[in-house]
Design an enzyme around this catalytic site. Structure first.
Site, PDB file in Angstrom:
ATOM      1  N   TYR A  55       3.709  -7.323   2.155  1.00  0.00           N
ATOM      2  CA  TYR A  55       3.760  -6.773   1.094  1.00  0.00           C
ATOM      3  C   TYR A  55       3.521  -7.630  -0.208  1.00  0.00           C
ATOM      4  O   TYR A  55       3.565  -7.045  -1.307  1.00  0.00           O
ATOM      5  CB  TYR A  55       5.319  -6.303   0.904  1.00  0.00           C
ATOM      6  CG  TYR A  55       6.084  -5.538   2.034  1.00  0.00           C
ATOM      7  CD1 TYR A  55       5.788  -4.148   2.116  1.00  0.00           C
ATOM      8  CD2 TYR A  55       6.680  -6.131   2.990  1.00  0.00           C
ATOM      9  CE1 TYR A  55       6.061  -3.383   3.250  1.00  0.00           C
ATOM     10  CE2 TYR A  55       7.042  -5.334   4.012  1.00  0.00           C
ATOM     11  CZ  TYR A  55       6.874  -4.277   3.965  1.00  0.00           C
ATOM     12  OH  TYR A  55       7.376  -3.101   5.013  1.00  0.00           O
ATOM     13  N   HIS A  68      13.641  -9.039   9.293  1.00  0.00           N
ATOM     14  CA  HIS A  68      12.252  -9.284   9.858  1.00  0.00           C
ATOM     15  C   HIS A  68      12.731 -10.831  10.491  1.00  0.00           C
ATOM     16  O   HIS A  68      13.294 -11.601   9.865  1.00  0.00           O
ATOM     17  CB  HIS A  68      11.315  -9.494   9.045  1.00  0.00           C
ATOM     18  CG  HIS A  68      10.653  -8.311   8.534  1.00  0.00           C
ATOM     19  ND1 HIS A  68       9.705  -8.140   7.277  1.00  0.00           N
ATOM     20  CD2 HIS A  68      10.538  -7.021   9.099  1.00  0.00           C
ATOM     21  CE1 HIS A  68       9.467  -6.907   7.442  1.00  0.00           C
ATOM     22  NE2 HIS A  68       9.713  -6.268   8.288  1.00  0.00           N
ATOM     23  N   ARG A  91      15.736   0.940   9.776  1.00  0.00           N
ATOM     24  CA  ARG A  91      14.974   1.653  10.452  1.00  0.00           C
ATOM     25  C   ARG A  91      15.476   2.996  10.865  1.00  0.00           C
ATOM     26  O   ARG A  91      16.837   3.042  10.761  1.00  0.00           O
ATOM     27  CB  ARG A  91      14.722   0.900  11.957  1.00  0.00           C
ATOM     28  CG  ARG A  91      13.819  -0.544  11.374  1.00  0.00           C
ATOM     29  CD  ARG A  91      13.936  -1.370  12.789  1.00  0.00           C
ATOM     30  NE  ARG A  91      13.205  -2.774  12.190  1.00  0.00           N
ATOM     31  CZ  ARG A  91      13.766  -3.796  12.139  1.00  0.00           C
ATOM     32  NH1 ARG A  91      14.839  -3.733  12.150  1.00  0.00           N
ATOM     33  NH2 ARG A  91      12.725  -4.991  11.818  1.00  0.00           N
ATOM     34  N   ARG A 128      10.977   3.038   4.909  1.00  0.00           N
ATOM     35  CA  ARG A 128      11.197   1.509   5.011  1.00  0.00           C
ATOM     36  C   ARG A 128      10.265   0.605   4.363  1.00  0.00           C
ATOM     37  O   ARG A 128      10.444  -0.246   3.426  1.00  0.00           O
ATOM     38  CB  ARG A 128      11.267   1.159   6.572  1.00  0.00           C
ATOM     39  CG  ARG A 128      11.553  -0.425   6.694  1.00  0.00           C
ATOM     40  CD  ARG A 128      11.796  -0.603   8.338  1.00  0.00           C
ATOM     41  NE  ARG A 128      11.753  -2.014   8.607  1.00  0.00           N
ATOM     42  CZ  ARG A 128      12.708  -2.851   8.678  1.00  0.00           C
ATOM     43  NH1 ARG A 128      13.962  -2.518   8.264  1.00  0.00           N
ATOM     44  NH2 ARG A 128      12.652  -3.986   9.008  1.00  0.00           N
ATOM     45  N   LYS A 177      16.523  -4.132  15.928  1.00  0.00           N
ATOM     46  CA  LYS A 177      15.157  -4.390  16.733  1.00  0.00           C
ATOM     47  C   LYS A 177      15.211  -5.836  16.885  1.00  0.00           C
ATOM     48  O   LYS A 177      14.705  -6.380  18.142  1.00  0.00           O
ATOM     49  CB  LYS A 177      13.945  -3.980  15.809  1.00  0.00           C
ATOM     50  CG  LYS A 177      12.685  -4.360  16.523  1.00  0.00           C
ATOM     51  CD  LYS A 177      11.626  -3.895  15.794  1.00  0.00           C
ATOM     52  CE  LYS A 177      10.223  -4.012  16.539  1.00  0.00           C
ATOM     53  NZ  LYS A 177       8.982  -3.433  15.560  1.00  0.00           N
ATOM     54  N   HIS A 229       9.144   6.124   9.208  1.00  0.00           N
ATOM     55  CA  HIS A 229       9.411   4.585   9.243  1.00  0.00           C
ATOM     56  C   HIS A 229       8.704   4.258   7.840  1.00  0.00           C
ATOM     57  O   HIS A 229       9.131   3.088   7.474  1.00  0.00           O
ATOM     58  CB  HIS A 229       8.508   3.895  10.194  1.00  0.00           C
ATOM     59  CG  HIS A 229       8.693   2.637  10.411  1.00  0.00           C
ATOM     60  ND1 HIS A 229       9.727   1.831  10.740  1.00  0.00           N
ATOM     61  CD2 HIS A 229       7.656   1.630   9.921  1.00  0.00           C
ATOM     62  CE1 HIS A 229       9.617   0.668  10.618  1.00  0.00           C
ATOM     63  NE2 HIS A 229       8.333   0.476  10.148  1.00  0.00           N
TER      64      HIS A 229
END
Length: 403
Positions: A386, A377, A263, A354, A290, A351
């Site tokens: 995805y 994640h 990120r 990514r 994050k 972003h």
């Protein structure tokens, strides 16, 4: 236990962890107590009556003499007929969303949340119409009206959910700290969102144009430095430092994003000690991630080459601020938009680099569980968006029905 509560005592308490919880009563001021806990969180308190206590603050926020002075003031007010406990309770009940946000939540968030200051600012701006509402008067109906107005204004459901989560977290603290009896948004459900949606990533042609635009930009900056030094040399001025392969941060930053999937904030916070080029590994520290979790990202040959060309150094930020090398880079918006224009790429955010990283892996046949680990994640649900990029798997599955 009794002792004189002073700086020497506090220093001794913090020197080593406690074996048991204990309360230390001051020998000079009756009712003044230092509440010590094995967790390391020690706080000053004052007893204003039978079963009535007022917490003054923790030892990291108040010096012993400051706490003693406040205890003396409160005890004097009790002698004159006041009830500090009731006054504090009434003050808590009188908080509006604005006063609670600014006076209570903001100091806590700035200390305990990685993006506390930004979160407080976002809540203040997003829920401006509710700021003057008293906390006990906040209702699900008010929030639903706010959400309806946002929907009519074209705000995406995912953005609304994120903002609501910020408000929920604030109100959970209000309940925990006894400013509210119950959470007013307990029955407010999040917006339903399409978790897969349309993912914007670079096509092979767009990636080629982006890299070519980076090369052209680097060539231009290097040529400008050579021209400037020729001009300075002709006039006897000191020469500027020679430009390296990468004249500034943009090229290595963008290239590294494409090969690591980090990120933007993780790239900005990256420090040279977080890299092991010999082991070809990069570490994202938990306090900069994050998810709040540390993760290790392997570096491919191109990522190693980029970092070796850009550095390496023993200390400091990998991408320091041009204004202050001791601080991290905070923004690349202007240079990024100019780069996209030069590359003739539209509708693409930083972003989305990514997304390009993840999409390339999935299309190359990498398992989603591995992609999830690389991206950091918290849930595989975040990575499943995805999955559609591998239509061959679905086609192969249904083809098995043909006999």
């Amino acid at each position: 236990m009794q002792a004189t509560i002073n700086a020497t005592l506090v220093k001794a308490l913090t020197a080593q962890p406690l074996a048991v919880d204990q309360d230390i009563r001051d020998t000079k001021l009756t009712g003044f107590v230092l509440r010590c806990r094995r967790t390391g969180i020690h706080s000053y308190r004052v007893q204003t009556g039978r079963g009535k206590w007022v917490t003054l603050g923790t030892i990291d926020r108040l010096k012993p003499q400051q706490a003693r002075d406040e205890a003396e003031r409160l005890l004097a007010s009790v002698a004159l007929g006041s009830d500090p406990v009731q006054e504090r309770r009434a003050k808590r009940q009188a908080h509006t969303l604005r006063s609670f946000l600014e006076d209570v939540y903001s100091p806590w968030a700035s200390t305990h949340l990685r993006t506390g200051a930004e979160t407080v600012e976002r809540i203040s701006a997003t829920f401006a119409v509710l700021l003057d509402t008293k906390l006990p008067d906040l209702s699900a109906e008010q929030v639903e009206r706010w959400r309806t107005a946002r929907r009519k204004g074209g705000v995406r459901p995912s953005t609304t959910n994120r903002d609501l989560n910020d408000l929920r977290a604030l109100l959970r603290r209000a309940v925990q700290w006894k400013h509210l009896k119950a959470h007013p948004l307990a029955d407010v459900k999040p917006e339903k969102i399409d978790r897969r949606g349309i993912i914007r990533y670079l096509t092979a042609e767009e990636e080629s144009r982006l890299l070519a635009a980076l090369d052209a930009r680097d060539d231009h900056l290097r040529a400008a430095r050579v021209s400037a030094n020729s001009w300075r040399a002709a006039r006897g001025y000191p020469l500027l430092e020679d430009v390296r392969t990468y004249p500034d941060h943009l090229s290595p930053l963008v290239r590294l994003a494409l090969h690591t999937g980090l990120r933007r904030g993780e790239l900005f916070a990256l420090r040279w000690p977080d890299l092991s080029l010999s082991a070809r590994r990069l570490t994202v520290r938990g306090h900069t991630a994050k998810s709040g979790q540390t993760r290790h990202v392997p570096l491919n040959a191109e990522a190693v080459r980029i970092l070796q060309t850009w550095g390496p150094r023993a200390e400091g930020y990998v991408f320091p601020s041009p204004a202050d090398p001791d601080k991290p880079l905070t923004d690349v918006k202007t240079a990024w938009l100019q780069l996209l224009k030069a590359a003739a790429i539209t509708g693409f955010r930083f972003h989305d680099l990514r997304h390009s990283f993840a999409s390339s892996l999935v299309q190359a046949g990498v398992d989603l569980a591995v992609v999830r680990e690389l991206l950091g994640h918290a849930s595989i649900l975040m990575t499943e968006k995805y999955a559609h990029l591998r239509p061959d798997q679905a086609a192969s599955a249904v083809e098995r029905l043909v006999r």
